[in-house]
Enzyme design. Structure first.
Site, PDB file in Angstrom:
ATOM      1  N   HIS A  53      57.541  36.811  53.507  1.00  0.00           N
ATOM      2  CA  HIS A  53      58.383  37.933  53.076  1.00  0.00           C
ATOM      3  C   HIS A  53      57.795  39.242  53.582  1.00  0.00           C
ATOM      4  O   HIS A  53      56.686  39.274  54.085  1.00  0.00           O
ATOM      5  CB  HIS A  53      58.607  37.925  51.564  1.00  0.00           C
ATOM      6  N   HIS A  55      56.649  42.108  52.437  1.00  0.00           N
ATOM      7  CA  HIS A  55      55.647  42.997  51.822  1.00  0.00           C
ATOM      8  C   HIS A  55      54.405  43.130  52.707  1.00  0.00           C
ATOM      9  O   HIS A  55      53.926  42.152  53.284  1.00  0.00           O
ATOM     10  CB  HIS A  55      55.256  42.498  50.431  1.00  0.00           C
ATOM     11  N   ASP A  57      51.260  43.408  52.190  1.00  0.00           N
ATOM     12  CA  ASP A  57      50.068  42.584  51.946  1.00  0.00           C
ATOM     13  C   ASP A  57      50.236  41.161  52.499  1.00  0.00           C
ATOM     14  O   ASP A  57      49.302  40.363  52.440  1.00  0.00           O
ATOM     15  CB  ASP A  57      49.696  42.568  50.444  1.00  0.00           C
ATOM     16  N   HIS A  58      51.400  40.866  53.069  1.00  0.00           N
ATOM     17  CA  HIS A  58      51.640  39.552  53.689  1.00  0.00           C
ATOM     18  C   HIS A  58      51.867  39.630  55.193  1.00  0.00           C
ATOM     19  O   HIS A  58      51.750  38.620  55.890  1.00  0.00           O
ATOM     20  CB  HIS A  58      52.832  38.853  53.012  1.00  0.00           C
ATOM     21  N   HIS A 111      61.720  37.192  44.321  1.00  0.00           N
ATOM     22  CA  HIS A 111      60.678  38.222  44.482  1.00  0.00           C
ATOM     23  C   HIS A 111      61.210  39.290  45.446  1.00  0.00           C
ATOM     24  O   HIS A 111      61.118  40.481  45.174  1.00  0.00           O
ATOM     25  CB  HIS A 111      59.409  37.554  45.010  1.00  0.00           C
ATOM     26  N   ASP A 128      54.890  34.787  47.436  1.00  0.00           N
ATOM     27  CA  ASP A 128      54.866  35.360  46.088  1.00  0.00           C
ATOM     28  C   ASP A 128      56.027  34.836  45.237  1.00  0.00           C
ATOM     29  O   ASP A 128      56.515  35.536  44.345  1.00  0.00           O
ATOM     30  CB  ASP A 128      54.935  36.896  46.151  1.00  0.00           C
ATOM     31  N   HIS A 166      48.485  34.720  46.313  1.00  0.00           N
ATOM     32  CA  HIS A 166      47.495  35.505  45.551  1.00  0.00           C
ATOM     33  C   HIS A 166      46.646  34.627  44.637  1.00  0.00           C
ATOM     34  O   HIS A 166      47.109  33.600  44.149  1.00  0.00           O
ATOM     35  CB  HIS A 166      48.192  36.551  44.671  1.00  0.00           C
TER      36      HIS A 166
HETATM   37 FE    FE Z   1      51.960  39.748  47.636  1.00  0.00          FE
HETATM   38 ZN    ZN Z   2      55.107  40.220  47.672  1.00  0.00          ZN
END
Ligand code: FE
Ligand code: ZN
Length: 254
Positions: A53, A55, A57-58, A111, A128, A166
């Site tokens: 996805h 985001h 942080d990915h 999400h 996530d 995570h």
């Molecule tokens: Fe994340």
């Molecule tokens: Zn995420």
């Protein structure tokens, strides 16, 4: 195939897969640095990057890894993710020669609206959407969508190893014990998790079957969760029960 969780950023895992010939895949590289270190340390060649996805942080490390290593990037159909070679959606298959592998794509909105999961090689990369003992927050989807997505994952073979985005297992476990206090499988999993974290070890991957037995968000129809709902005066449909459980987790101070 070897599977290695690479700790990244605050509490993310970037998943590294490689064969004995040194051919590698990474999933959700939110940072290029830990990937570069692992590739160099193990003398691996990066061939493919799978993204779940949009985001940061990915995905934030994907562009530079693609440029430096010539790796092929697979991602959902979402223009918020750039530098992609192949956009993939529900029912499509990612087939790789090096390392030889095959992953089915499953759309799991909730999400985010375009979140996807990859299932193959005995592994489930669910970003996530599904966490151990929890699930992702609903940023762009409805409770009904997220519940349907989790149920699609729950219907996969129980021996799949769940590789989440995570390390949230211990704090998720505190909430899970609160809502499902008499579940012996959950108590055992939480003890195992506490021991792993005390030693600084990851709590992942975890077999999907363990999540089916322990994760309250996959146990919405269980006696424990229907009892929790009636204690909290949540009546009505299973979607309402799921929504109430997710909302309770959002404000839980564990
Ligand atoms: Fe994340
Ligand atoms: Zn995420």
């Amino acid at each position: 195939m070897h599977v290695v969780p690479l700790p990244a950023l605050a509490d993310n895992y970037i998943w590294l897969l490689h064969d004995d010939a040194g051919q590698a895949i990474v999933v959700d590289p939110g940072d290029a640095a830990p990937v570069e270190a692992a590739l160099a340390g193990r003398a691996l060649q990066l061939r493919a990057i799978l993204l779940t996805h949009h985001h940061g942080d990915h995905v934030a490390g994907a562009k530079v890894l693609r440029e430096r290593h010539g790796a092929t990037v697979y991602a959902p159909r979402d223009e918020r993710i750039g530098s992609v070679d192949h956009r993939v959606g529900d029912g499509e298959v990612v087939m790789l020669d090096r390392p030889q592998s095959r992953f089915e794509v499953i759309e799991v909105p909730g999400h985010t609206r375009s979140h996807i999961a990859y299932a193959g090689e005995g592994l489930l990369f669910c970003g996530d959407t599904l966490f151990s003992l929890g699930c992702g927050r609903l940023f762009e989807g409805t409770p009904a969508q997220m519940l349907a997505s989790l149920e699609r994952l729950a219907a996969l073979p129980g021996d799949l190893e769940v590789c989440c985005g995570h390390e949230y297992t211990q704090s998720n476990g505190r909430f899970a014990r609160e809502v499902d206090p008499s579940n012996p499988s959950l108590a055992a999993r939480c003890a195992e998790v506490a021991e792993a974290r005390a030693l600084g070890r990851p709590t992942l991957p975890v077999p999907l079957a363990s999540e089916l037995a322990c994760n309250p968000f996959l146990r919405i129809d269980s006696e424990s969760l229907t009892e929790w709902a009636s204690r909290h005066h949540v009546s009505g449909s299973r979607v309402e029960r799921f929504a109430a459980l997710r909302a309770a987790k959002d404000v839980f101070q564990g």
